[in-house]
Scaffold this motif. Structure first.
Motif, short mmCIF file in Angstrom:
data_model
loop_
_atom_site.label_atom_id
_atom_site.label_comp_id
_atom_site.label_asym_id
_atom_site.label_seq_id
_atom_site.Cartn_x
_atom_site.Cartn_y
_atom_site.Cartn_z
N LYS A 256 10.94 -36.22 35.16
CA LYS A 256 11.96 -35.84 37.40
C LYS A 256 12.36 -34.93 37.00
O LYS A 256 13.02 -34.08 38.22
CB LYS A 256 12.89 -36.84 36.67
CG LYS A 256 12.66 -38.12 36.76
CD LYS A 256 13.61 -39.71 37.22
CE LYS A 256 13.27 -40.97 37.22
NZ LYS A 256 14.46 -41.68 37.50
N GLN B 13 10.54 -31.63 36.94
CA GLN B 13 9.32 -30.87 36.84
C GLN B 13 9.95 -30.65 38.47
O GLN B 13 8.52 -29.50 38.06
CB GLN B 13 8.67 -31.64 36.31
CG GLN B 13 7.57 -32.57 35.31
CD GLN B 13 8.73 -31.07 33.80
OE1 GLN B 13 7.88 -29.73 33.88
NE2 GLN B 13 9.32 -31.18 33.16
N ASN B 14 10.38 -31.23 39.01
CA ASN B 14 10.15 -30.65 40.35
C ASN B 14 8.97 -31.02 41.51
O ASN B 14 8.76 -29.89 41.60
CB ASN B 14 10.92 -28.93 40.98
CG ASN B 14 12.93 -29.47 40.21
OD1 ASN B 14 13.64 -30.68 40.55
ND2 ASN B 14 12.82 -28.81 39.51
N ARG B 15 7.70 -31.75 40.62
CA ARG B 15 6.82 -31.24 41.28
C ARG B 15 6.44 -33.31 41.27
O ARG B 15 6.36 -33.79 39.94
CB ARG B 15 5.90 -30.31 40.91
CG ARG B 15 5.33 -30.81 39.56
CD ARG B 15 4.25 -30.15 38.90
NE ARG B 15 4.21 -30.08 37.59
CZ ARG B 15 3.54 -30.79 36.67
NH1 ARG B 15 3.13 -31.32 37.23
NH2 ARG B 15 3.60 -30.71 35.29
N PRO B 16 5.59 -33.56 41.82
CA PRO B 16 4.92 -34.72 41.82
C PRO B 16 4.09 -34.81 40.58
O PRO B 16 3.53 -33.71 39.62
CB PRO B 16 3.67 -34.55 42.87
CG PRO B 16 4.28 -34.02 43.83
CD PRO B 16 4.46 -32.98 42.89
N ILE B 17 4.09 -35.65 39.84
CA ILE B 17 3.72 -36.04 38.84
C ILE B 17 1.80 -35.91 38.55
O ILE B 17 1.45 -37.23 39.62
CB ILE B 17 3.73 -36.78 37.54
CG1 ILE B 17 5.07 -35.98 37.14
CG2 ILE B 17 3.36 -37.07 35.94
CD1 ILE B 17 5.29 -35.04 36.80
N ASN B 18 1.03 -35.88 38.21
CA ASN B 18 -0.70 -35.96 38.38
C ASN B 18 -1.10 -37.63 37.39
O ASN B 18 -1.08 -36.41 36.15
CB ASN B 18 -1.30 -34.65 38.51
CG ASN B 18 -0.93 -33.13 39.02
OD1 ASN B 18 -1.01 -33.72 39.93
ND2 ASN B 18 -1.47 -32.19 38.56
N GLN C 153 5.41 -45.53 39.70
CA GLN C 153 6.05 -45.13 40.72
C GLN C 153 6.92 -45.46 41.25
O GLN C 153 8.30 -45.00 41.03
CB GLN C 153 5.25 -44.80 41.77
CG GLN C 153 5.85 -43.64 42.85
CD GLN C 153 4.47 -42.54 43.34
OE1 GLN C 153 4.04 -42.22 43.06
NE2 GLN C 153 4.68 -42.33 44.85
N GLN D 250 1.16 -38.29 41.93
CA GLN D 250 -0.07 -37.74 42.86
C GLN D 250 -0.98 -37.77 42.09
O GLN D 250 -1.64 -38.16 40.36
CB GLN D 250 -0.50 -36.57 42.20
CG GLN D 250 -1.22 -35.42 42.81
CD GLN D 250 -1.05 -35.95 44.58
OE1 GLN D 250 -0.58 -36.26 45.33
NE2 GLN D 250 -2.93 -36.62 45.50
N ASP E 220 -0.84 -35.07 33.72
CA ASP E 220 0.17 -35.25 33.10
C ASP E 220 0.36 -36.98 32.34
O ASP E 220 1.22 -36.74 31.20
CB ASP E 220 1.19 -35.21 33.70
CG ASP E 220 1.26 -34.01 34.72
OD1 ASP E 220 1.18 -32.97 33.94
OD2 ASP E 220 1.78 -33.82 36.33
#
Length: 329
Positions: free
Chosen positions: A154, A156-161, A179, A187, A207
């Protein structure tokens, strides 16, 4: 009348013993089935969990039926390619398929144009095993527990792959459920090569993985990827000290699963015979040990119960898939 020579008598006794199984099959209304090899379609990749389970069961089933059972891997389109071949095969008992969470539960909610109807085009034979996923991350991610990973993700400010072996797979569905429950934006990146997916995780291009236990056991034990949890309702033999997701506050107990099915319309005596033999195989302690060592949970289930199980799984995953808006085409 002269006595039959000993050597001839032994040969005749041997022929009689060989004929006994077929007499028993005819008595059950099976005619001369099976009198030629049976094709077992695995709709997943070679070397995957479904392939391993297919070969373990097929080897034992052919010993019981007296005919070769040839495993035919037909991967692609989230198992739809292989299972389409099963659905369209002649309903004569010479084609069976490996049912799974993808083809027989999730795909109808992911694909707008399904090549088969999972309820109408197959006949259930039985469940074989539940297959929990193991949650693994790259060693470069600092988290040591599932909750630490959620906090890291949370931030990371980006979707987690996260990767999976395809849309509708148990890995994909576990990620979708994760999710929803945790609020971590994910993602999804589908792969056709499980080895490449594992390499991308180790090297930090992914990730997170919800991977089949047998596919990553050696790498996880060697420290090349870090296991955080298992997705089933209980801990697994391969990682007895690894807590479940539920134990760590994430209420995901769903697992992948594999079973056996045939095309719809196979005669009742053949289905009954397959059901009986499959349940005996799955309940064999030696096979149970092989499956458990690879991270699967043996689970015998007869035809009627397995049909209900698949319908319940379909209803459950419809809610999850529609909640995250997942779609393939």
């Amino acid at each position: 009348m002269s006595a039959i020579p000993l050597s001839r008598r032994a040969a005749l006794l041997g022929l009689g013993a060989c004929a006994m199984p077929m007499v028993g099959l005819r008595a059950q209304g099976l005619g001369d089935w099976p009198n030629r090899p049976i094709r077992w379609v695995n709709p997943g990749p070679a070397g995957g969990a479904g392939d391993v389970i297919s070969r373990l069961i097929a080897d034992r089933l052919q010993a019981k039926l007296g005919q070769p059972i040839v495993v035919d891997n037909r991967p692609g389109a989230g198992t739809n390619i292989g299972m389409t071949q099963v659905a369209r095969a002649a309903p004569d008992g010479y084609t069976v398929g490996l049912a799974s969470i993808a083809a027989n539960a999730a795909n109808k909610w992911l694909y707008r144009n399904m090549p088969f109807d999972p309820e109408k085009d197959f006949a259930a034979v039985g469940l074989i095993a539940l297959v929990p996923n193991i949650v693994v991350i790259p060693p470069s991610v600092p988290a040591r527990t599932l909750q630490e990973f959620i906090t890291w993700a949370k931030a990371q400010n980006r979707p987690i792959n996260f990767g999976s072996v395809g849309a509708g797979s148990s890995q994909h569905l576990a990620g979708s459920q994760f999710q929803i429950i945790t609020g971590v934006p994910l993602q999804h990146l589908p792969y056709t090569n499980g080895g490449q997916m594992n390499s991308d995780l180790i090297e930090g291009r992914l990730d997170l993985l919800f991977q089949s236990i047998s596919a990553v056991t050696q790498m996880a034990q060697a420290g090349r990827m870090r296991p955080l949890a298992v997705s089933g309702a209980a801990r697994v033999e391969a990682f007895p000290d690894l807590p479940t997701m539920q134990e760590q506050g994430v209420d995901i107990t769903s697992t992948g699963w594999f079973g056996l099915c045939t095309p719809a319309g196979v005669p009742e005596p053949i289905l009954a015979k397959l059901d009986t033999e499959l349940q005996e195989i799955v309940q064999d302690p030696a096979l149970a040990q092989r499956l458990s060592a690879g991270g699967a949970i043996p689970r015998a289930m007869g035809r009627a119960d397995f049909a209900r199980f698949m319908a319940e799984e379909s209803a459950k995953w419809r809610v999850v898939i529609q909640a995250v808006g997942a779609s393939v085409d």
